[in-house]
Every structure is written in structure tokens, then in C-alpha cells.
Design a protein around this motif. Structure first.
Motif, mmCIF file in Angstrom:
data_model
loop_
_atom_site.group_PDB
_atom_site.id
_atom_site.type_symbol
_atom_site.label_atom_id
_atom_site.label_comp_id
_atom_site.label_asym_id
_atom_site.label_seq_id
_atom_site.Cartn_x
_atom_site.Cartn_y
_atom_site.Cartn_z
ATOM 1 N N TRP A 1 -52.995 -17.753 14.647
ATOM 2 C CA TRP A 1 -54.158 -18.531 14.211
ATOM 3 C C TRP A 1 -53.753 -19.540 13.139
ATOM 4 O O TRP A 1 -54.175 -20.690 13.159
ATOM 5 C CB TRP A 1 -55.239 -17.599 13.689
ATOM 6 C CG TRP A 1 -56.584 -18.261 13.504
ATOM 7 C CD1 TRP A 1 -56.856 -19.597 13.550
ATOM 8 C CD2 TRP A 1 -57.825 -17.602 13.263
ATOM 9 N NE1 TRP A 1 -58.192 -19.823 13.340
ATOM 10 C CE2 TRP A 1 -58.822 -18.618 13.164
ATOM 11 C CE3 TRP A 1 -58.201 -16.279 13.108
ATOM 12 C CZ2 TRP A 1 -60.153 -18.317 12.906
ATOM 13 C CZ3 TRP A 1 -59.535 -15.991 12.867
ATOM 14 C CH2 TRP A 1 -60.503 -16.993 12.765
ATOM 15 N N ILE A 2 -52.910 -19.117 12.202
ATOM 16 C CA ILE A 2 -52.466 -20.022 11.148
ATOM 17 C C ILE A 2 -51.717 -21.225 11.728
ATOM 18 O O ILE A 2 -51.803 -22.340 11.204
ATOM 19 C CB ILE A 2 -51.573 -19.286 10.128
ATOM 20 C CG1 ILE A 2 -52.396 -18.251 9.346
ATOM 21 C CG2 ILE A 2 -50.927 -20.261 9.151
ATOM 22 C CD1 ILE A 2 -53.472 -18.839 8.478
ATOM 23 N N SER A 3 -50.998 -21.015 12.836
ATOM 24 C CA SER A 3 -50.289 -22.137 13.463
ATOM 25 C C SER A 3 -51.255 -23.199 13.950
ATOM 26 O O SER A 3 -50.965 -24.401 13.890
ATOM 27 C CB SER A 3 -49.428 -21.630 14.628
ATOM 28 O OG SER A 3 -50.231 -21.226 15.721
ATOM 29 N N GLU A 4 -52.433 -22.780 14.443
ATOM 30 C CA GLU A 4 -53.451 -23.743 14.870
ATOM 31 C C GLU A 4 -54.023 -24.479 13.656
ATOM 32 O O GLU A 4 -54.251 -25.695 13.701
ATOM 33 C CB GLU A 4 -54.580 -23.011 15.610
ATOM 34 C CG GLU A 4 -54.155 -22.304 16.884
ATOM 35 C CD GLU A 4 -53.743 -23.268 17.976
ATOM 36 O OE1 GLU A 4 -54.218 -24.428 17.958
ATOM 37 O OE2 GLU A 4 -52.942 -22.877 18.835
ATOM 38 N N ILE A 5 -54.229 -23.755 12.576
ATOM 39 C CA ILE A 5 -54.780 -24.352 11.356
ATOM 40 C C ILE A 5 -53.797 -25.348 10.753
ATOM 41 O O ILE A 5 -54.173 -26.445 10.329
ATOM 42 C CB ILE A 5 -55.125 -23.244 10.344
ATOM 43 C CG1 ILE A 5 -56.270 -22.370 10.882
ATOM 44 C CG2 ILE A 5 -55.493 -23.837 8.981
ATOM 45 C CD1 ILE A 5 -56.516 -21.109 10.087
ATOM 46 N N PHE A 6 -52.515 -24.986 10.735
ATOM 47 C CA PHE A 6 -51.511 -25.827 10.088
ATOM 48 C C PHE A 6 -51.272 -27.134 10.837
ATOM 49 O O PHE A 6 -50.727 -28.077 10.259
ATOM 50 C CB PHE A 6 -50.195 -25.050 9.940
ATOM 51 C CG PHE A 6 -49.948 -24.582 8.539
ATOM 52 C CD1 PHE A 6 -48.853 -25.012 7.810
ATOM 53 C CD2 PHE A 6 -50.853 -23.718 7.931
ATOM 54 C CE1 PHE A 6 -48.650 -24.582 6.504
ATOM 55 C CE2 PHE A 6 -50.657 -23.288 6.631
ATOM 56 C CZ PHE A 6 -49.556 -23.723 5.919
ATOM 57 N N SER A 7 -51.652 -27.214 12.092
ATOM 58 C CA SER A 7 -51.485 -28.475 12.816
ATOM 59 C C SER A 7 -52.420 -29.553 12.278
ATOM 60 O O SER A 7 -52.255 -30.732 12.591
ATOM 61 C CB SER A 7 -51.736 -28.257 14.317
ATOM 62 O OG SER A 7 -53.079 -27.882 14.560
ATOM 63 N N TYR A 8 -53.406 -29.160 11.447
ATOM 64 C CA TYR A 8 -54.351 -30.119 10.864
ATOM 65 C C TYR A 8 -54.044 -30.436 9.401
ATOM 66 O O TYR A 8 -54.776 -31.193 8.769
ATOM 67 C CB TYR A 8 -55.784 -29.571 10.949
ATOM 68 C CG TYR A 8 -56.312 -29.467 12.361
ATOM 69 C CD1 TYR A 8 -56.846 -30.577 13.011
ATOM 70 C CD2 TYR A 8 -56.272 -28.257 13.050
ATOM 71 C CE1 TYR A 8 -57.326 -30.488 14.301
ATOM 72 C CE2 TYR A 8 -56.756 -28.153 14.340
ATOM 73 C CZ TYR A 8 -57.275 -29.266 14.967
ATOM 74 O OH TYR A 8 -57.747 -29.169 16.250
ATOM 75 N N ILE A 9 -52.970 -29.855 8.861
ATOM 76 C CA ILE A 9 -52.656 -30.050 7.454
ATOM 77 C C ILE A 9 -51.716 -31.234 7.265
ATOM 78 O O ILE A 9 -50.683 -31.322 7.932
ATOM 79 C CB ILE A 9 -52.027 -28.766 6.865
ATOM 80 C CG1 ILE A 9 -53.083 -27.648 6.834
ATOM 81 C CG2 ILE A 9 -51.485 -29.011 5.459
ATOM 82 C CD1 ILE A 9 -52.564 -26.326 6.332
ATOM 83 N N ASP A 10 -52.071 -32.145 6.375
ATOM 84 C CA ASP A 10 -51.283 -33.352 6.146
ATOM 85 C C ASP A 10 -50.082 -33.107 5.229
ATOM 86 O O ASP A 10 -49.064 -33.785 5.345
ATOM 87 C CB ASP A 10 -52.163 -34.454 5.536
ATOM 88 C CG ASP A 10 -53.234 -34.930 6.503
ATOM 89 O OD1 ASP A 10 -52.956 -34.930 7.726
ATOM 90 O OD2 ASP A 10 -54.336 -35.276 6.051
ATOM 91 N N GLU A 11 -50.217 -32.157 4.302
ATOM 92 C CA GLU A 11 -49.149 -31.896 3.337
ATOM 93 C C GLU A 11 -48.753 -30.417 3.360
ATOM 94 O O GLU A 11 -49.020 -29.664 2.410
ATOM 95 C CB GLU A 11 -49.601 -32.305 1.934
ATOM 96 C CG GLU A 11 -49.959 -33.783 1.818
ATOM 97 C CD GLU A 11 -50.463 -34.145 0.425
ATOM 98 O OE1 GLU A 11 -50.731 -33.224 -0.369
ATOM 99 O OE2 GLU A 11 -50.565 -35.348 0.137
ATOM 100 N N PRO A 12 -48.096 -29.980 4.441
ATOM 101 C CA PRO A 12 -47.736 -28.554 4.564
ATOM 102 C C PRO A 12 -46.729 -28.089 3.522
ATOM 103 O O PRO A 12 -46.648 -26.900 3.225
ATOM 104 C CB PRO A 12 -47.137 -28.466 5.972
ATOM 105 C CG PRO A 12 -46.661 -29.853 6.270
ATOM 106 C CD PRO A 12 -47.633 -30.757 5.598
#
Length: 299
Positions: free
Chosen positions: A63-74
Motif C-alpha cells: 500500500w505504501i508503494s502506491e502512496i509513494f508514487s504521489y510523493i514529490d520529495e521522497p
């Protein structure tokens, strides 16, 4: 009678309130399933470090992998997450999203991550990064369903279900022949509604549009938009499917292309122009500004 105007919902703040409430892990997951991954991603910057670490553990790497695809500054979350956990997340990502994330991280972090990648992810990253950023191949994801044209409808359905657990893009099923060449595509709805007695060949769209891996993105934007498909297969010179380009990738490609056009209209020719000082930028454009001034006065 006046109607109440609905206000724009602020889901990120609502998500933060849920996470900070005294709920069990199961209750928290159940409530967060009602929100879009993008909204959860926006809520991360409103949370404290300990709260985010707790959330990573509860939601899991998938689930976190799906969320992180929307993060601009990982890179902001690398230290608190740890290399092994971050690698697990990248292993779950679509290959194109994984490449995008790695490009935002520093070289030392990328080097530390590599030993934890699966062989499949390593191969996907190597494939995508082998293309220039202006080529279609740089946008592909390898998470799609493909089946053989020699199957029955029942066999194709079972194979689709087997692959669906590992692939997000299931609305279109791509078909190869025995030599691995692209044959066509089947819409998921057609496969589900087909009868067992139907021939699989009758479901295959053999004239399904495709792109070539070395095609230039900017030269194919209009063609991609005209087809308006959820995804399009990307083939190599041997007519083998390397991956697909999704509707989200298409939107991003169109957005980037429009951004370049607007930049050119503003007199910007590259990203370096955006980093220039104001004085240097003015000196470069001063002749054009003067010319436009006199033209404007003449008009």
C-alpha cells in the motif's frame, strides 16, 4: 431559496485526525481505505516522524508503494523509513514509478538500495533507464497481463486471475503468439462475459494500436490522445511487448509537453534557464523585450 455551495474537502487533515485517534490497526486500515492514495500522501507531511513510522508498519509495503508514487520529495522520508523498508516499497512499485522515485534520491541512497532489489525490479530499472528521457521506452511499466493466443477462454480467464494479484493494470489483456510476438489485445469485460465455448481468437482485437520503444514522445502525443485507451503496448523492433504506457503516463507526457511549449513561449529554452539569476535572464532577453515594446507601441 439559496443552495449551499459545497466546500472543497480537505482530506489530508481528516486523514491526520484519523491516524491520531485511538483506533486499532484494523480500524485504521478500514477507514483509510475510503481515501485516495494521493490524499494519504499529502497527509504525510502533516504527521510527526513517529506517526509516519507507525503508519508504514500498519499499511505495509504494498500500500505504501502506491502512496509513494504521489510523493514529490521522497528523500524527506528515507532516514525514518530505513533502506530495507524503502527497498521493499520500490520492489512493489510499477517499474516506471520506481525509476521516477530513484531519480529523486541521492546516489549514495540508490547504491545502498540496489542489493535489496529483486532480480525482476533490477531488470525493469535497467530496461527503462536504457532509453533517453524523450523516448516512449522511458515511460513504460512492466506490470501488465499477457497471455498466449493458444489458450481456451477458461484457461485465459484462470491465467488472468493468476497474474492480476501482481499487476495493477488489468483492464486490457495483451496477447502473444508462441514466439512471443504481439498478436493483439482483449478487453477484460469481453473475457469475463465470454462463454466457455467461444474461441479466444474471436475476442482478440488484432488491430490494437501500439507504440515503438524508440518513438519520440513529443511526436506521438496527438496519436496517443486520439486512441484514448487506458493503456497502449510498447513494442521493440522484434514486435515483442516490452511494457505498456498507461493513461496516467500519457497525461503526464501531455502535461510535460505543454509545459515545454509554455516555457518556449516565455523565452525559456531549458531547465537551466529557470535557475538563472534575474539579471542574467533579463540580459539574455533584453533585445526581445525591447523589440516587443516598440511593436506594442506601434500597434
Amino acid at each position: 431559496m439559496t443552495r449551499e455551495v459545497l466546500k472543497e474537502p480537505i482530506f489530508a487533515e481528516e486523514i491526520v485526525e484519523i491516524i491520531r485517534s485511538n483506533l486499532t490497526a484494523a480500524e485504521l486500515v478500514e477507514l483509510l481505505e475510503d481515501f485516495h492514495d494521493n490524499d494519504i500522501a499529502q497527509s504525510l507531511e502533516l504527521l510527526e516522524r513517529d506517526e509516519r513510522i507507525k503508519l508504514y508498519r500498519i499499511l505495509g509495503s504494498g500500500w505504501i508503494s502506491e502512496i509513494f508514487s504521489y510523493i514529490d520529495e521522497p528523500e524527506r522520508y528515507v532516514d525514518e523509513m530505513g533502506i530495507e523498508t524503502l527497498a521493499e516499497i520500490i520492489n512493489e512499485m510499477d517499474s516506471d514509478d520506481a525509476v521516477d522515485l530513484l531519480e529523486k534520491l541521492d546516489k549514495d541512497t540508490v547504491v545502498a538500495l540496489r542489493p535489496f532489489f529483486t532480480e525482476t525490479v533490477k531488470a525493469d530499472i535497467k530496461l527503462i533507464t536504457s532509453y533517453d528521457e524523450d523516448e516512449i521506452g522511458s515511460l513504460i511499466t512492466t506490470k501488465f497481463i499477457r497471455i498466449s493466443d493458444g489458450l481456451s477462454v477458461s484457461q485465459a480467464t484462470r491465467e488472468m486471475i493468476r497474474q492480476a494479484g501482481d499487476n495493477d493494470n488489468i483492464s486490457t489483456i495483451y496477447v502473444n503468439d508462441k514466439e512471443g510476438k504481439f498478436v493483439g489485445a482483449i478487453e477484460l469485460q469481453d473475457l469475463i462475459t465470454a462463454r466457455r465455448s467461444d474461441e479466444l481468437d474471436s475476442l482478440i482485437s488484432t488491430s490494437y494500436p501500439f507504440l515503438r520503444d524508440h518513438d519520440i514522445i513529443s511526436e506521438n502525443i496527438e496519436r496517443i490522445k486520439d486512441y484514448a485507451e487506458d493503456s497502449l503496448p510498447v513494442l521493440n523492433s522484434r514486435n515483442e511487448i516490452l511494457g505498456i504506457i498507461t493513461s496516467q503516463d500519457i497525461i503526464e507526457a501531455v502535461d510535460d509537453e505543454l509545459g515545454d511549449d509554455y516555457a518556449k513561449l516565455a523565452g525559456l529554452t531549458s531547465e537551466e534557464d529557470l535557475r538563472e539569476t534575474t539579471m542574467k535572464s533579463m540580459k539574455k532577453r533584453l533585445p526581445w523585450l525591447i523589440a516587443l515594446l516598440f511593436l506594442g507601441m506601434g500597434v
